[in-house]
Design a protein around this motif. Structure first.
Motif, PDB file in Angstrom:
ATOM      1  N   GLN A 273       2.087   1.960  -3.472  1.00  0.00           N
ATOM      2  CA  GLN A 273       1.028   2.438  -4.356  1.00  0.00           C
ATOM      3  C   GLN A 273       0.723   3.915  -4.115  1.00  0.00           C
ATOM      4  O   GLN A 273       0.531   4.685  -5.067  1.00  0.00           O
ATOM      5  CB  GLN A 273      -0.232   1.604  -4.168  1.00  0.00           C
ATOM      6  N   TYR A 274       0.692   4.324  -2.858  1.00  0.00           N
ATOM      7  CA  TYR A 274       0.430   5.727  -2.542  1.00  0.00           C
ATOM      8  C   TYR A 274       1.550   6.641  -3.055  1.00  0.00           C
ATOM      9  O   TYR A 274       1.287   7.719  -3.593  1.00  0.00           O
ATOM     10  CB  TYR A 274       0.248   5.926  -1.040  1.00  0.00           C
TER      11      TYR A 274
ATOM     12  N   LYS B  71       0.810  -1.221   0.000  1.00  0.00           N
ATOM     13  CA  LYS B  71       0.000   0.000   0.000  1.00  0.00           C
ATOM     14  C   LYS B  71       0.845   1.274   0.000  1.00  0.00           C
ATOM     15  O   LYS B  71       0.549   2.195  -0.758  1.00  0.00           O
ATOM     16  CB  LYS B  71      -0.965   0.018   1.195  1.00  0.00           C
TER      17      LYS B  71
END
Length: 111
Positions: free
Chosen positions: A57-58, A54
């Motif tokens: 991805q951010y 995550k």
């Protein structure tokens, strides 16, 4: 090490996004590069260790947003004309030149 890279990547990605939305969009290139490199480093570290992706991805999402805003503002922003005084002066000279040429020409009339 991984947490440090995540923090550096997220801070630089947020700074790049904030700078890309202001009038200082040219300065956002350095944080974009730092965030992209930290995102790649995190990608390689996460392949070695099985962990959540995550933050990666951010970081990449913010990098893409800030890069697109920077490119958009670079293309759309009009360039400023700095000196218009010489242009007006040459325009006045070009208007006076035909009058001077007409006045200096003598026409021989033979009738």
């Amino acid at each position: 090490m991984k947490k440090t890279v995540i923090i550096i990547g997220l801070i630089s990605a947020l700074a790049a996004t904030i700078l890309a939305t202001t009038k200082f969009f040219n300065l956002s290139i350095l944080p974009i590069i730092i965030a992209f490199i930290s995102g790649l480093l995190l990608l390689f570290l996460s392949k070695k260790e099985q962990s959540k992706i995550k933050p990666i991805q951010y970081i990449f999402l913010l990098v893409i947003i800030s890069l697109s805003l920077t490119i958009y503002k670079g293309v759309i922003t009009p360039s400023e004309i700095e000196e218009t005084e010489p242009l007006e002066q040459t325009d006045q000279d070009s208007q006076d030149r035909p009058k001077a040429i007409i006045d200096s020409v003598t026409i021989d009339e033979k009738i």
